[in-house]
Design an enzyme around this catalytic site. Structure first.
Site, PDB file in Angstrom:
ATOM      1  N   LYS A 188      -4.845   9.651  -8.428  1.00  0.00           N
ATOM      2  CA  LYS A 188      -4.509   9.953  -7.033  1.00  0.00           C
ATOM      3  C   LYS A 188      -4.733  11.452  -6.881  1.00  0.00           C
ATOM      4  CE  LYS A 188      -2.542   9.053  -2.958  1.00  0.00           C
ATOM      5  NZ  LYS A 188      -3.033   8.084  -1.987  1.00  0.00           N
TER       6      LYS A 188
ATOM      7  N   HIS B 204       0.824  -1.212   0.000  1.00  0.00           N
ATOM      8  CA  HIS B 204       0.000   0.000   0.000  1.00  0.00           C
ATOM      9  C   HIS B 204       0.861   1.266   0.000  1.00  0.00           C
ATOM     10  CE1 HIS B 204      -3.681   2.294   0.722  1.00  0.00           C
ATOM     11  NE2 HIS B 204      -2.929   3.066   1.496  1.00  0.00           N
TER      12      HIS B 204
ATOM     13  N   HIS C 290       3.039   6.098  -1.788  1.00  0.00           N
ATOM     14  CA  HIS C 290       3.689   7.248  -1.153  1.00  0.00           C
ATOM     15  C   HIS C 290       5.214   7.169  -1.249  1.00  0.00           C
ATOM     16  CE1 HIS C 290      -0.122   8.650   0.428  1.00  0.00           C
ATOM     17  NE2 HIS C 290      -0.362   7.429   0.864  1.00  0.00           N
TER      18      HIS C 290
END
EC number: 4.6.1.-
Length: 282
Positions: free
Chosen positions: A218, A156, A172
């Site tokens: 995103k 993730h 990220h």
């Protein structure tokens, strides 16, 4: 700032000071911020604030370093769609262990480990500590809406996932962003700011941005840029194990940052990322 945050800030400063593999902005890499991204979740490109890629140059010699090499080998091990069960092959499991072996030897992870042992939050034995890290980051769990294990903290946060085909969740990490952009899979849409956030800077290490990836968008993501995999791994592990709060405010170097860290069943990392609050006066 509460006392715990002050202590955590001092620890993160130590991690920062010892991140020997961090890249130097404007020297080891160049980014091009261009315009501000539009506020949207759809796909119309009329709000695209950036016609060019984010990264204009990265010295790829850095990727030959042990931790970077081990990290990059993990990026193709995942099925991005949530809802699609993950199958971990023996080879992939070996790659996970190789990555942990490589980062545990670094100054940043040694500092984090020593601190966590002192707080009785991690075992002193390195093998047991590695097992703890594996459990937090690599063990699979079922994300919302899925009945089978389809996600992990590592996937993730560092690799990225898609939900419903049109939304990018997680994602990220700057190395994954750079490599995916190089392959033509990322369309950088511009930087993100709101009334309270500082103007981003091409020579700073934190950026909020918008991009599309694998047919998903995103709308707003936040990442460190140019830091080593071991720095992020150490920082996020520290926050996960020391703070019951989902947001912890810390200061280090020239940054005041909120580290968002969502736990999954108190056992695994659900998501974690930095949010720039302000630049400190230096």
């Amino acid at each position: 700032m509460i006392e715990g945050d002050r202590e955590l800030s001092a620890m993160i400063q130590e991690l920062w000071d010892n991140d020997i593999n961090r890249l130097r902005p404007g020297i080891d890499y160049h980014i091009s911020l261009q315009g501000k991204a539009g506020d949207r979740t759809g796909f119309a490109d009329d709000n695209d604030g950036a016609g060019l890629p984010l990264f204009t140059f990265v010295d790829e010699n850095i990727f030959k370093k042990e931790t970077f090499l081990a990290f990059i080998s993990l990026l193709d091990n995942y099925e991005s769609d949530t809802g699609e069960p993950e199958i971990v092959t023996p080879e992939e499991e070996l790659e996970n262990h190789k990555f942990l072996d490589s980062i545990i030897k670094t100054p940043t992870m040694k500092i984090a480990h020593k601190y966590l042992v002192g707080k009785n939050l991690s075992p002193e034995d390195t093998t047991d500590f590695k097992k703890q890290l594996y459990h937090i980051w690599f063990e699979l769990y079922a994300r919302r809406g899925s009945s089978k294990p389809d996600s992990s903290g590592f996937e993730h946060v560092f690799v990225g996932e898609t939900r419903g085909g049109h939304t990018v969740i997680g994602f990220h990490n700057w190395i994954q962003l750079y490599l995916q952009e190089k392959l033509g899979h990322i369309d950088y849409k511009g930087y993100s700011v709101n009334a309270n956030s500082p103007q981003p800077d091409e020579n700073k290490h934190i950026l909020a941005l918008q991009f599309s990836w694998k047919n998903g968008i995103k709308p707003k993501g936040s990442i460190f840029i140019g830091v080593s995999p071991e720095f992020e791994f150490a920082l996020y592990t520290l926050c996960f194990l020391t703070s019951p709060n989902e947001r912890v405010k810390v200061s280090f170097n020239i940054y005041e940052v909120e580290i968002v860290c969502h736990h999954y069943n108190q056992k695994h990392i659900g998501t974690t990322y930095p949010v720039l609050v302000k630049y400190l006066d230096v």
